[in-house]
Write an enzyme that holds these catalytic residues in place. Structure first.
Site, PDB file in Angstrom:
ATOM      1  N   SER A 167       0.858  -1.185   0.000  1.00 15.93           N
ATOM      2  CA  SER A 167       0.000   0.000   0.000  1.00 15.93           C
ATOM      3  C   SER A 167       0.894   1.236   0.000  1.00 15.93           C
ATOM      4  O   SER A 167       2.007   1.206   0.533  1.00 15.93           O
ATOM      5  CB  SER A 167      -0.893  -0.002   1.251  1.00 15.93           C
ATOM      6  OG  SER A 167      -1.455   1.277   1.479  1.00 15.93           O
ATOM      7  N   SER A 168       0.400   2.317  -0.561  1.00 18.11           N
ATOM      8  CA  SER A 168       1.206   3.540  -0.594  1.00 18.11           C
ATOM      9  C   SER A 168       1.438   4.121   0.791  1.00 18.11           C
ATOM     10  O   SER A 168       2.323   4.972   0.969  1.00 18.11           O
ATOM     11  CB  SER A 168       0.552   4.590  -1.499  1.00 18.11           C
ATOM     12  OG  SER A 168      -0.745   4.922  -1.023  1.00 18.11           O
ATOM     13  N   CYS A 169       0.694   3.643   1.803  1.00 16.16           N
ATOM     14  CA  CYS A 169       0.916   4.144   3.160  1.00 16.16           C
ATOM     15  C   CYS A 169       2.233   3.626   3.750  1.00 16.16           C
ATOM     16  O   CYS A 169       2.619   4.048   4.843  1.00 16.16           O
ATOM     17  CB  CYS A 169      -0.244   3.784   4.074  1.00 16.16           C
ATOM     18  SG  CYS A 169      -0.410   2.028   4.438  1.00 16.16           S
ATOM     19  N   TYR A 184      -1.331  -0.520  10.072  1.00 15.36           N
ATOM     20  CA  TYR A 184      -1.530  -1.166   8.768  1.00 15.36           C
ATOM     21  C   TYR A 184      -0.273  -1.036   7.910  1.00 15.36           C
ATOM     22  O   TYR A 184       0.163  -2.008   7.267  1.00 15.36           O
ATOM     23  CB  TYR A 184      -2.723  -0.531   8.057  1.00 15.36           C
ATOM     24  CG  TYR A 184      -3.001  -1.099   6.683  1.00 15.36           C
ATOM     25  CD1 TYR A 184      -3.432  -2.413   6.533  1.00 15.36           C
ATOM     26  CD2 TYR A 184      -2.843  -0.321   5.542  1.00 15.36           C
ATOM     27  CE1 TYR A 184      -3.698  -2.935   5.267  1.00 15.36           C
ATOM     28  CE2 TYR A 184      -3.105  -0.831   4.278  1.00 15.36           C
ATOM     29  CZ  TYR A 184      -3.536  -2.139   4.153  1.00 15.36           C
ATOM     30  OH  TYR A 184      -3.795  -2.653   2.895  1.00 15.36           O
ATOM     31  N   LYS A 232       2.243  -3.958   6.232  1.00 14.26           N
ATOM     32  CA  LYS A 232       2.581  -4.001   4.816  1.00 14.26           C
ATOM     33  C   LYS A 232       4.097  -3.925   4.591  1.00 14.26           C
ATOM     34  O   LYS A 232       4.637  -4.593   3.703  1.00 14.26           O
ATOM     35  CB  LYS A 232       1.863  -2.866   4.073  1.00 14.26           C
ATOM     36  CG  LYS A 232       0.368  -3.094   3.913  1.00 14.26           C
ATOM     37  CD  LYS A 232       0.115  -4.330   3.067  1.00 14.26           C
ATOM     38  CE  LYS A 232      -1.332  -4.586   2.797  1.00 14.26           C
ATOM     39  NZ  LYS A 232      -1.552  -5.770   1.954  1.00 14.26           N
ATOM     40  N   HIS A 273     -12.694   3.201   1.409  1.00 15.20           N
ATOM     41  CA  HIS A 273     -11.772   4.255   1.001  1.00 15.20           C
ATOM     42  C   HIS A 273     -12.563   5.470   0.519  1.00 15.20           C
ATOM     43  O   HIS A 273     -13.795   5.438   0.425  1.00 15.20           O
ATOM     44  CB  HIS A 273     -10.844   3.744  -0.096  1.00 15.20           C
ATOM     45  CG  HIS A 273      -9.787   2.803   0.409  1.00 15.20           C
ATOM     46  ND1 HIS A 273      -8.734   3.227   1.179  1.00 15.20           N
ATOM     47  CD2 HIS A 273      -9.614   1.464   0.257  1.00 15.20           C
ATOM     48  CE1 HIS A 273      -7.961   2.203   1.483  1.00 15.20           C
ATOM     49  NE2 HIS A 273      -8.477   1.115   0.940  1.00 15.20           N
TER      50      HIS A 273
END
Length: 309
Positions: free
Chosen positions: A108-110, A137, A141, A180
């Site tokens: 994920s981009s997070c 989260y 990831k 989202h």
């Protein structure tokens, strides 16, 4: 990867997993194995390994197991970190044990730092502190990315991690507590239109900028990478275009046909100020997205209306 290859997709009932299954079927891949937390206890190491030993896949794709937007990250951080950590650990290890030829893990981009240089290159991973609202989260990831790297280093596997922009599209989650931003706003604006509500309230200031990718485009990119030879261990998948939440709200308002006003709740958190991935590596290999944001919103809204009929 040929048409007869056994391809195992985890998270097959989710937005991205379903898009992958759809694209694989459209590509005439017949030996699909679809799994998710409803059909397999992903936090049970033995059951996951036994599943791999029985099915013996050639390729494996780990689509998101448990995810959500800013509300879900604030309300369910323990569930997000535990379910993702346990599932991906068991899946990656089992894939190695049965000699899966290639694995793609969707992160994920997070995973990138809160105050990251823009656009975000793959090399910026773990170069600064995470955004606190989704740190659990993100930590899960990042662990998945590092586990893939470690297995490549020690066991010479071909495990690749991809970092996608925020996906939306067919089969999206419209629950306001866990969704989202795009499905949440589509549902909010539609309800406001039907109920003649004078305004729609949106979390935060509207200033943060985000990048979005249509789920079928994301699936295309993942399968494109699966067919490539040896690559770097982390690859961004984006569109190269971002949009402010305020502008996104206006686009969705127009798409839905809502005639009221938009209000921003500045007491709610914004999250990261900007997230735009540098997808130059992927683009240099010859892949490009097909669906623009405006086209994707029209498609997504049409699908949402059908889903609630």
């Amino acid at each position: 990867m040929d048409k007869a290859s056994k391809i195992l997709v985890f998270g097959a009932k989710g937005l991205i997993g379903a898009a992958l299954a759809r694209r694989l079927r459209q590509g005439s891949f017949k030996n699909l194995i679809l799994a998710d937390s409803d059909t397999l206890e992903l936090d049970n190491r033995k059951k996951v390994y036994d599943f791999f030993a029985k099915t013996r896949p050639d390729y494996c794709i780990i689509a998101p197991i448990k995810e959500g937007g800013i509300v879900a990250n604030i309300r369910y951080p323990a569930e997000l970190i535990y379910q993702n950590l346990s599932a991906q650990t068991n899946i990656i290890d089992s894939a190695w044990r049965v000699n899966v030829a290639k694995l793609i893990y969707l992160a994920s981009s997070c995973v990138y730092p809160k105050d990251c240089r823009q656009p975000i290159k793959e090399e910026y991973l773990m170069s600064g502190p995470l955004e606190l609202t989704n740190a659990p989260y993100a930590a899960a990831k990042i662990s998945g990315i590092e586990m893939c790297k470690a297995y490549n280093l020690q066991y010479n596997t071909r495990f690749i991690s991809v970092v996608p922009a925020t996906a939306y599209g067919p089969g999206d989650n419209f629950d306001l507590n866990t969704s989202h931003v795009i499905p949440a706003l589509l549902a909010k604006f539609h309800a406001a239109k039907i109920n003649n509500t004078p305004y729609v309230t949106i979390w935060g200031s509207g200033k943060p900028k985000r990048e979005f990718i249509y789920a079928d485009d994301l699936a295309d990119a993942v399968l494109f990478l699966m067919r490539q030879g040896r690559l770097t261990e982390v690859v961004n998948i984006g569109t190269g275009v971002d949009v402010s939440i305020s502008r996104l709200a206006q686009l969705i308002k127009r798409t839905v046909g809502f005639m009221g006003k938009i209000k921003f709740d500045n007491e709610k958190p914004d999250g990261v100020a900007r997230k735009l991935l540098d997808s130059g590596l992927l683009f240099s290999l010859g892949w490009r997205p097909r669906v623009s944001l405006a086209q994707g919103l029209l498609k997504a809204y049409g699908l949402y209306k059908k889903s609630i009929c």
